[in-house]
Write an enzyme that holds these catalytic residues in place. Structure first.
Site, PDB file in Angstrom:
ATOM      1  N   GLY A  59      -7.401 -10.608  -7.371  1.00  0.00           N
ATOM      2  CA  GLY A  59      -6.598 -10.046  -6.264  1.00  0.00           C
ATOM      3  C   GLY A  59      -6.352  -8.743  -7.178  1.00  0.00           C
ATOM      4  O   GLY A  59      -7.152  -7.640  -6.556  1.00  0.00           O
ATOM      5  N   ARG A  60      -6.403  -8.128  -8.394  1.00  0.00           N
ATOM      6  CA  ARG A  60      -5.616  -7.343  -8.614  1.00  0.00           C
ATOM      7  C   ARG A  60      -7.070  -6.238  -9.916  1.00  0.00           C
ATOM      8  O   ARG A  60      -6.973  -5.771 -10.443  1.00  0.00           O
ATOM      9  CB  ARG A  60      -4.925  -7.675  -9.639  1.00  0.00           C
ATOM     10  CG  ARG A  60      -6.012  -8.586 -11.552  1.00  0.00           C
ATOM     11  CD  ARG A  60      -4.013  -9.255 -12.408  1.00  0.00           C
ATOM     12  NE  ARG A  60      -4.515  -9.938 -12.825  1.00  0.00           N
ATOM     13  CZ  ARG A  60      -4.375 -11.238 -12.604  1.00  0.00           C
ATOM     14  NH1 ARG A  60      -3.906 -11.863 -11.409  1.00  0.00           N
ATOM     15  NH2 ARG A  60      -3.733 -12.438 -13.257  1.00  0.00           N
ATOM     16  N   LYS A 114       7.910 -16.885  -4.916  1.00  0.00           N
ATOM     17  CA  LYS A 114       7.290 -16.864  -3.082  1.00  0.00           C
ATOM     18  C   LYS A 114       8.368 -18.331  -2.596  1.00  0.00           C
ATOM     19  O   LYS A 114       8.717 -18.379  -1.390  1.00  0.00           O
ATOM     20  CB  LYS A 114       6.030 -17.582  -3.296  1.00  0.00           C
ATOM     21  CG  LYS A 114       5.957 -15.951  -2.939  1.00  0.00           C
ATOM     22  CD  LYS A 114       4.386 -16.749  -3.101  1.00  0.00           C
ATOM     23  CE  LYS A 114       2.871 -15.546  -3.808  1.00  0.00           C
ATOM     24  NZ  LYS A 114       1.237 -15.609  -4.002  1.00  0.00           N
ATOM     25  N   GLU A 128       4.029 -11.336   2.806  1.00  0.00           N
ATOM     26  CA  GLU A 128       4.601 -10.006   3.693  1.00  0.00           C
ATOM     27  C   GLU A 128       3.533  -9.730   4.875  1.00  0.00           C
ATOM     28  O   GLU A 128       3.205  -8.924   5.951  1.00  0.00           O
ATOM     29  CB  GLU A 128       4.544  -8.799   2.919  1.00  0.00           C
ATOM     30  CG  GLU A 128       5.764  -9.767   1.720  1.00  0.00           C
ATOM     31  CD  GLU A 128       5.147 -10.547   0.499  1.00  0.00           C
ATOM     32  OE1 GLU A 128       4.809 -11.500   0.856  1.00  0.00           O
ATOM     33  OE2 GLU A 128       6.237 -10.168  -0.254  1.00  0.00           O
ATOM     34  N   LYS A 134      -6.543 -11.706   0.135  1.00  0.00           N
ATOM     35  CA  LYS A 134      -7.435 -12.836  -0.550  1.00  0.00           C
ATOM     36  C   LYS A 134      -7.169 -14.102   0.340  1.00  0.00           C
ATOM     37  O   LYS A 134      -8.203 -14.909   1.134  1.00  0.00           O
ATOM     38  CB  LYS A 134      -7.153 -12.658  -1.694  1.00  0.00           C
ATOM     39  CG  LYS A 134      -8.345 -13.995  -2.605  1.00  0.00           C
ATOM     40  CD  LYS A 134      -8.341 -13.532  -4.008  1.00  0.00           C
ATOM     41  CE  LYS A 134      -8.532 -14.933  -4.303  1.00  0.00           C
ATOM     42  NZ  LYS A 134      -8.683 -14.581  -6.555  1.00  0.00           N
ATOM     43  N   GLU A 170       0.441  -8.252 -14.696  1.00  0.00           N
ATOM     44  CA  GLU A 170      -0.157 -10.053 -13.980  1.00  0.00           C
ATOM     45  C   GLU A 170      -1.212 -10.671 -15.259  1.00  0.00           C
ATOM     46  O   GLU A 170      -0.902 -11.628 -15.141  1.00  0.00           O
ATOM     47  CB  GLU A 170      -0.247  -9.246 -11.907  1.00  0.00           C
ATOM     48  CG  GLU A 170       0.399 -10.960 -11.487  1.00  0.00           C
ATOM     49  CD  GLU A 170       0.091 -10.705 -10.262  1.00  0.00           C
ATOM     50  OE1 GLU A 170      -1.846 -10.014  -9.658  1.00  0.00           O
ATOM     51  OE2 GLU A 170       0.364 -10.841  -9.131  1.00  0.00           O
ATOM     52  N   HIS A 223      10.043  15.918 -17.736  1.00  0.00           N
ATOM     53  CA  HIS A 223      10.643  16.051 -17.281  1.00  0.00           C
ATOM     54  C   HIS A 223      11.454  15.368 -16.696  1.00  0.00           C
ATOM     55  O   HIS A 223      12.316  15.453 -16.254  1.00  0.00           O
ATOM     56  CB  HIS A 223      10.593  17.637 -15.913  1.00  0.00           C
ATOM     57  CG  HIS A 223      10.111  18.745 -16.217  1.00  0.00           C
ATOM     58  ND1 HIS A 223      10.360  19.543 -17.263  1.00  0.00           N
ATOM     59  CD2 HIS A 223       8.723  18.765 -16.892  1.00  0.00           C
ATOM     60  CE1 HIS A 223       9.759  20.934 -17.389  1.00  0.00           C
ATOM     61  NE2 HIS A 223       8.595  19.999 -17.364  1.00  0.00           N
TER      62      HIS A 223
HETATM   63  O1  G6P Z   1      -4.552 -10.662  -1.098  1.00  0.00           O
HETATM   64  P1  G6P Z   1      -3.007 -11.626  -0.979  1.00  0.00           P
HETATM   65  O2  G6P Z   1      -3.994 -13.012  -0.905  1.00  0.00           O
HETATM   66  O3  G6P Z   1      -2.711 -11.274  -0.032  1.00  0.00           O
HETATM   67  O4  G6P Z   1      -2.072 -11.630  -2.528  1.00  0.00           O
HETATM   68  C1  G6P Z   1      -2.317 -10.514  -2.582  1.00  0.00           C
HETATM   69  C2  G6P Z   1      -0.890 -10.561  -3.878  1.00  0.00           C
HETATM   70  O5  G6P Z   1       0.191 -11.864  -3.708  1.00  0.00           O
HETATM   71  C3  G6P Z   1      -0.043 -12.647  -4.885  1.00  0.00           C
HETATM   72  O6  G6P Z   1       1.590 -12.958  -5.196  1.00  0.00           O
HETATM   73  C4  G6P Z   1      -0.519 -12.330  -6.038  1.00  0.00           C
HETATM   74  O7  G6P Z   1       0.168 -11.754  -6.858  1.00  0.00           O
HETATM   75  C5  G6P Z   1      -1.172 -10.425  -5.794  1.00  0.00           C
HETATM   76  O8  G6P Z   1      -2.545 -11.194  -7.057  1.00  0.00           O
HETATM   77  C6  G6P Z   1      -2.174 -10.797  -5.135  1.00  0.00           C
HETATM   78  O9  G6P Z   1      -2.675  -9.675  -5.016  1.00  0.00           O
END
Ligand code: G6P
Length: 553
Positions: free
Chosen positions: A274-275, A517, A220, A214, A361, A392
């Site tokens: 995002g989620r 972060k 990462e 996004k 989240e 199990h």
């Molecule tokens: O889609 P991005 O901007 O790479 O973000 C990826 C993810 O990282 C963040 O740390 C948020 O906690 C997430 O809600 C998000 O989906």
């Protein structure tokens, strides 16, 4: 008890009911004997049946939960979300993931009055055309070969939802046929091991990389994107990137800076969290490449069907509302800190990881919308595993250890039925025998008297007693196809929203992920200076300094 609603009548009635239940030791065995009560707690909507009769909710308490929903103006809150009001107040954003799956002719406006559905369909049309070109070999790689494999890079919301849907459809007959041997891999973790795992057996010549982010700034994802760019360039030269890499993002500028052309960007918008983004290009690009656009369109229609139900059904027949109210009751009134998600379907193996993010989240918060502190914990710890595997593993604890409210999901039909001659039941019936048995075992348990009646030696009786009274809900659904999958996704998304509405929190921001972060940035720069210039570790506390020194030594 409930911060947002502590002064309301319903909230007080609920608190009183919860403590009366504890004192009188009301047991699910008694509650389940009241068939009139159970009848009210089994709700069917278009082939999806929710049975929440095994929740520790006495008949007279259910109306209080519904009153609570009225008192917090739940319907008004749904309407505010639906109509694009900036309910994500800390970021001043609308919350419009329902627009991502709206019918072309619908209108959902954002806070500035823009019809988001038009934007959505603009991108969907572009994805359809693009995915068809890649799938039919019109769009080829740098050496003229068809791109049969896709690596989707992304993390968190840019990964969990798409992987959940990908896995759920992998064994669906229609989707599987449509995939026709194409491969889709996900690269999420910045751990270099994940690069090896994602690219194993793939050839850059026939691979398309989709970078999903996004913000297009997530550390990462960006490092993985550079790593994959290198993987492609090394074999095919840097000019080949245009043919082998596309992006999904809201941040066009950053994508272009990275070296992906504007025409190869599939956009979405800041009113998609995002989620909650799996129905945007985040999920639709990789999934349409894998399964074809039509399969994804069915999935979107399913999500839309549940959105429409959520927006229109009365509370007492509204699946997300009922499930949300049950969640609030368990977390805030009965004080259960966890919740298990137990799909009796191997194809849903990534449902729990996805819902962990959606729910934790969203509702893992300590303050209300106005910034004041919550007086009780909000969202629970969510975890889960498909049945029967979980049986199990951690069910021991659920049966005889802590009380973990559970959500069971089962299907009437299997995606891949097997029936062996001479077996008592078909394999799916075997699976479903467990789906029906476990909730009753949790609810009813087994008394010492029952143990003795079975001749269990006295010294073993305490070990073999099941106290029961362990709450669960069961969802029984026709079968897991793209459409039903969409309904399931939307159901759980809206359950989370309902709970957040009752708690009075903002379920759509996630400030809690920021601090780590920032600290990682400080560590990264230290590691770089130490490795490249031999700088000694400084500016950290004693323990971190020691551990970093050991790491660098
Ligand atoms: O889609 P991005 O901007 O790479 O973000 C990826 C993810 O990282 C963040 O740390 C948020 O906690 C997430 O809600 C998000 O989906």
């Amino acid at each position: 008890m409930l911060a947002t609603a502590e002064k309301t009548k319903a909230a007080q009635s609920l608190a009183t009911a919860a403590s009366a239940m504890a004192q009188n030791e009301v047991h699910l065995r008694d509650l389940m004997a009241d068939e009139a009560r159970c009848m009210k707690m089994i709700v069917e909507v278009d082939g999806m049946t929710l049975d929440f009769s095994r929740q520790r909710i006495p008949a007279e308490v259910l109306p209080h939960l519904l009153d609570l929903w009225s008192e917090v103006d739940g319907a008004g809150k749904i309407q505010a979300m639906k109509s694009g009001m900036p309910i994500n107040s800390t970021e001043d954003r609308s919350v419009l993931h329902h627009a991502l799956r709206a019918a072309r002719e619908s209108v959902y406006r954002d806070k500035d009055g823009v019809n988001t559905v038009e934007l959505v369909w603009g991108v969907l049309d572009k994805i359809k055309a693009f995915s068809e070109k890649v799938r039919n070999g019109e769009w080829v790689g740098a050496t003229g070969k068809a791109l049969t494999d896709v690596v989707a890079i992304g993390i968190g919301g840019s990964y969990l939802g798409p992987e959940f849907i990908y896995e759920a459809l992998r064994t669906d007959k229609t989707a599987r046929e449509s995939a026709g041997g194409r491969r889709l891999r996900f690269l999420a973790n910045v751990d270099p091991i994940d690069v090896t795992r994602a690219t194993e057996g793939l050839d850059p010549e026939t691979t398309l990389v989709v970078v999903v982010s996004k913000t297009f700034t997530t550390a990462e994802t960006m490092l993985n994107a550079r790593t994959m760019r290198e993987w492609i360039s090394k074999k095919l030269g840097s000019d080949s990137v245009a043919k082998h890499m596309v992006a999904v993002s809201t941040n066009t500028e950053k994508v272009v800076e990275f070296g992906i052309g504007q025409e190869n960007i599939f956009g979405f918008w800041n009113w998609v969290g995002g989620r909650y983004s799996v129905c945007s290009a985040v999920g639709v690009v990789p999934l349409a490449l894998q399964y074809g656009f039509e399969v994804v369109a069915d999935f979107l229609s399913g999500a839309r069907a549940m959105d429409d139900h959520f927006f229109s059904a009365p509370a007492e027949a509204n699946l997300p509302v009922l499930m949300g109210l049950v969640g609030v009751w368990n977390a805030s009134y009965l004080g259960f800190p966890t919740r298990a998600l137990l799909p009796y379907c191997q194809a849903l193996l990534k449902l729990a990881p996805h819902i962990q993010q959606v729910d934790m989240e969203s509702n893992g918060k300590r303050v209300k919308v106005d910034g004041s502190e919550l007086q009780s914990d909000a969202g629970p710890v969510n975890f889960g595993e498909p049945g029967t595997n979980g049986q199990h593993s951690f069910y021991q604890l659920m049966h005889q250890g802590r009380v973990v409210p559970a959500d069971f999901i089962g299907f009437k039909e299997s995606q891949q039925p097997v029936e062996l001659e001479g077996e008592v039941v078909a394999n799916h019936d075997e699976l479903m025998s467990n789906f029906f048995a476990q909730p009753d075992a949790l609810a009813f348990g087994k008394t010492a008297e029952e143990c003795r009646a079975q001749g269990i030696p006295e010294n073993l009786v305490p070990h073999k007693v099941f106290t029961g009274n362990r709450p669960s809900s069961s969802l029984l659904i026709t079968k897991l196809d793209a459409f039903q999958l969409g309904r399931i996704l939307s159901l759980f998304e809206h359950r989370t929203a309902v709970e957040g509405f009752v708690w009075g929190i903002n379920s759509f921001d996630q400030w809690g992920v920021e601090l780590g972060k920032v600290l990682a940035t400080q560590v990264r720069s230290q590691l770089s200076k130490s490795r490249k210039e031999g700088a000694s570790v400084s500016g950290f506390n004693y323990s971190t300094t020691k551990m970093m020194q050991s790491y660098l030594a």
